[in-house]
Design an enzyme around this catalytic site. Structure first.
Site, PDB file in Angstrom:
ATOM      1  N   ASP A   1      -5.209   0.477   2.184  1.00  0.00           N
ATOM      2  CA  ASP A   1      -5.579  -1.346   2.096  1.00  0.00           C
ATOM      3  C   ASP A   1      -6.983  -0.760   1.770  1.00  0.00           C
ATOM      4  O   ASP A   1      -6.933  -1.840   1.207  1.00  0.00           O
ATOM      5  CB  ASP A   1      -4.784  -1.621   3.400  1.00  0.00           C
ATOM      6  CG  ASP A   1      -4.035  -2.049   3.504  1.00  0.00           C
ATOM      7  OD1 ASP A   1      -2.839  -2.111   2.306  1.00  0.00           O
ATOM      8  OD2 ASP A   1      -3.072  -1.547   4.309  1.00  0.00           O
TER       9      ASP A   1
ATOM     10  N   SER B   1       1.065  -1.162  -0.107  1.00  0.00           N
ATOM     11  CA  SER B   1      -0.123  -0.315   0.189  1.00  0.00           C
ATOM     12  C   SER B   1       1.098   1.430  -0.231  1.00  0.00           C
ATOM     13  O   SER B   1       0.190   2.567  -0.347  1.00  0.00           O
ATOM     14  CB  SER B   1      -0.688   0.128   1.182  1.00  0.00           C
ATOM     15  OG  SER B   1       0.105   0.094   2.203  1.00  0.00           O
ATOM     16  N   HIS B   2       2.470   1.459   0.258  1.00  0.00           N
ATOM     17  CA  HIS B   2       3.097   2.459   0.041  1.00  0.00           C
ATOM     18  C   HIS B   2       4.404   3.110  -0.016  1.00  0.00           C
ATOM     19  O   HIS B   2       5.152   2.636  -0.766  1.00  0.00           O
ATOM     20  CB  HIS B   2       3.096   2.476   1.722  1.00  0.00           C
ATOM     21  CG  HIS B   2       2.268   2.997   2.555  1.00  0.00           C
ATOM     22  ND1 HIS B   2       1.431   2.125   3.272  1.00  0.00           N
ATOM     23  CD2 HIS B   2       2.440   3.987   2.880  1.00  0.00           C
ATOM     24  CE1 HIS B   2       0.990   2.993   3.611  1.00  0.00           C
ATOM     25  NE2 HIS B   2       1.079   4.588   3.860  1.00  0.00           N
TER      26      HIS B   2
END
Lengths: 340, 340
Positions: free
Chosen positions: A191, A50-51
């Protein structure tokens, strides 16, 4: 998790270089590009999807919108024996931390503890890369950053807090540092976006729809809904603390204070960040890293097989051996963004 | 909540004096008695029943067992510009904090941030009274203390962590400080004891029985069972951080390290405590207290009618007007303990 069929693997330095070219090509200085590329590639390498490169379109859109200054020059103010302020000048938080880092570590070693207050900054990356390097130098580090209003305070009915993560890192004698990076929201925004993209439902209690009703539909959360804090009133109190430390104390914006509506495409929250670094050698008793190792031994003995950070270290080792995994279509998009 | 029929009310100073006499009569110095009486009476005054006079028999039993030294002389070590260590000498943590407090506040004002590492100490009281006074002086304070092994780490099968609370206090321009004190366990031990005494069931997920199975029976948790962390792996990570800061860094014991079996009646955990104090006037931007006030306004606007600390302040105001509430039988027991 099984690897998707179209996964390709890229050596970490190549991924960093590719991302660096993208940042430079889309409006940052070489120095800023180096910071952000390292952060983003590290997240991808460590399986923090997610990053990872998932965030690149958001970075590019934000830079294109004129919302964030990719050439900002962070101004470091040495405020006191253990207190540093940085005005990030409307640029990213990571290069501001990078500029102040040597002074912060030196002050922590000298005074025993030191604080860095970054304001007028944008943080859009994983938070653990900001603290892990301190632990690798034998220091203990804690950081908090606020983001944009997307979390409903406990008992409230509209979003006010950001996902407001807390990241912590502490050295160990033998293994990699003990590092965690946890959103004070029930789930990270990234997410939710990934769940929406993959058509997955979320557990109830993670978020609300635009009418404030509990929902398991990630798209309903994204379309005018909001997240809930983790752990009820306790997570909500911690999120409030993050607003106070990362914004009120630094001089940055609260998560609900900035208005990016005039910059279509803007996605990077314009807030503040607080970093606290402690030199544990000033403490009493045995060497800290030995004591941390003893805690790890006991945690394993009590049956906690996966410690905070373990999943990342496992993915990191795999990425070192095989290359960093990403979907072939994503790599193609990244190369296009880099002008290849 | 309706007040039980046998409730009596006592002016706060009278309750402090009564508790002080109890402590002195059962083995503490006048100074230690004053600290502990203030802490315990404040909790009772503010409706924090699990840390109020309910704790007095535990204090008395611990002192009688020889487990804790009620006459210990805390030794303050000025370790660095922003770092103080205190060896509490096997005594209580609150008098150790009281002795180091002026130096801690002075260092925080001078260096911008300062750390107090208390080791070889017993903490058996509410944690918020340790930080609220700093906020009343315009400072921001954070403290953590570990306790005794009664919380199963996330994914583990036997207790290792203490309830490991985190307390935070920050000043506001108009209202009382923003203060929270939260156990990183799903529920505080004191509240489990109260639920057991009152024959109430607990929500599932708060604790396990001696076989490690989820249970809603508080007595099963107390009889060889254990608590769970709040908020799953996130609360577990925070609890681990508390062990590292309050024990590994201070030189105190981890929650699982001390053995009180040779001291029947011992109830006070022999661990460590860490306090961090920040002078927000060193930060950027507007005055911190004004910014905190703005956050409170927005929290009210978002529908959070009860802020952290509000319930305590409400009870405190009522106690000031009517006296501190306690059951008549409890007051009688306290008077007996005081030798009346």
């Amino acid at each position: 998790m099984p690897e998707p069929a179209d996964t390709v693997r890229l050596p970490f330095p190549e991924l960093v270089e590719l991302l660096q070219r993208i940042f430079e090509r889309h409006g940052t200085s070489a120095q800023v590009a180096a910071c952000l590329a390292e952060n983003c590639a590290s997240a991808q390498r460590d399986g923090a999807d997610s990053h990872g490169v998932f965030r690149i379109p958001g970075y590019v859109a934000s830079l294109a919108s004129g919302w964030v200054d990719g050439h900002a020059d962070p101004r470091v103010e040495d405020a006191a024996a253990a207190f540093i302020r940085v005005d990030a000048g409307g640029g990213f938080a990571q290069p501001a931390l990078a500029v102040a880092r040597p002074l912060l570590a030196a002050k922590a070693r000298d005074a025993g503890i030191a604080l860095l207050a970054i304001r007028n900054s944008h943080h859009f990356g994983a938070l653990w890369p900001d603290v892990e390097p301190f632990a690798n130098e034998g220091l203990v580090a804690l950081t908090v950053v606020n983001s944009f209003a997307c979390v409903v305070p406990h008992g409230g009915h509209r979003p006010l807090f950001g996902t407001n993560p807390i990241a912590f890192a502490a050295p160990r004698m033998q293994g990699e540092p003990l590092v965690f990076d946890l959103a004070t929201s029930a789930i990270a925004n990234g997410d939710v976006q990934i769940a929406a993209r993959e058509g997955r439902r979320l557990p109830l209690g993670y978020g609300v729809d635009r009418e404030g009703r509990d929902t398991d539909d990630p798209q309903a959360i994204l379309d005018g809904g909001a997240l809930r804090p983790f752990g009820g009133y306790k997570g909500s109190a911690l999120s409030m603390m993050v607003e106070l430390l990362a914004a009120a104390l630094t001089g940055g914006h609260f998560s609900f204070e900035f208005d990016w509506s005039g910059h279509p495409g803007a996605q990077t929250p314009w807030t503040g960040q607080l970093v606290i670094v402690i030199d544990p050698s000033k403490g009493g008793g045995q060497a800290f890293a030995e004591r941390a190792e003893e805690l790890v031994r006991q945690l394993h003995g009590a049956g906690q097989t996966r410690l905070p950070g373990d999943r990342r270290y496992h993915q990191r080792a795999q990425s070192r051996q095989l290359g960093v995994a990403l979907p072939a279509t994503t790599l193609q998009q990244l190369r296009q963004l880099a002008g290849h």
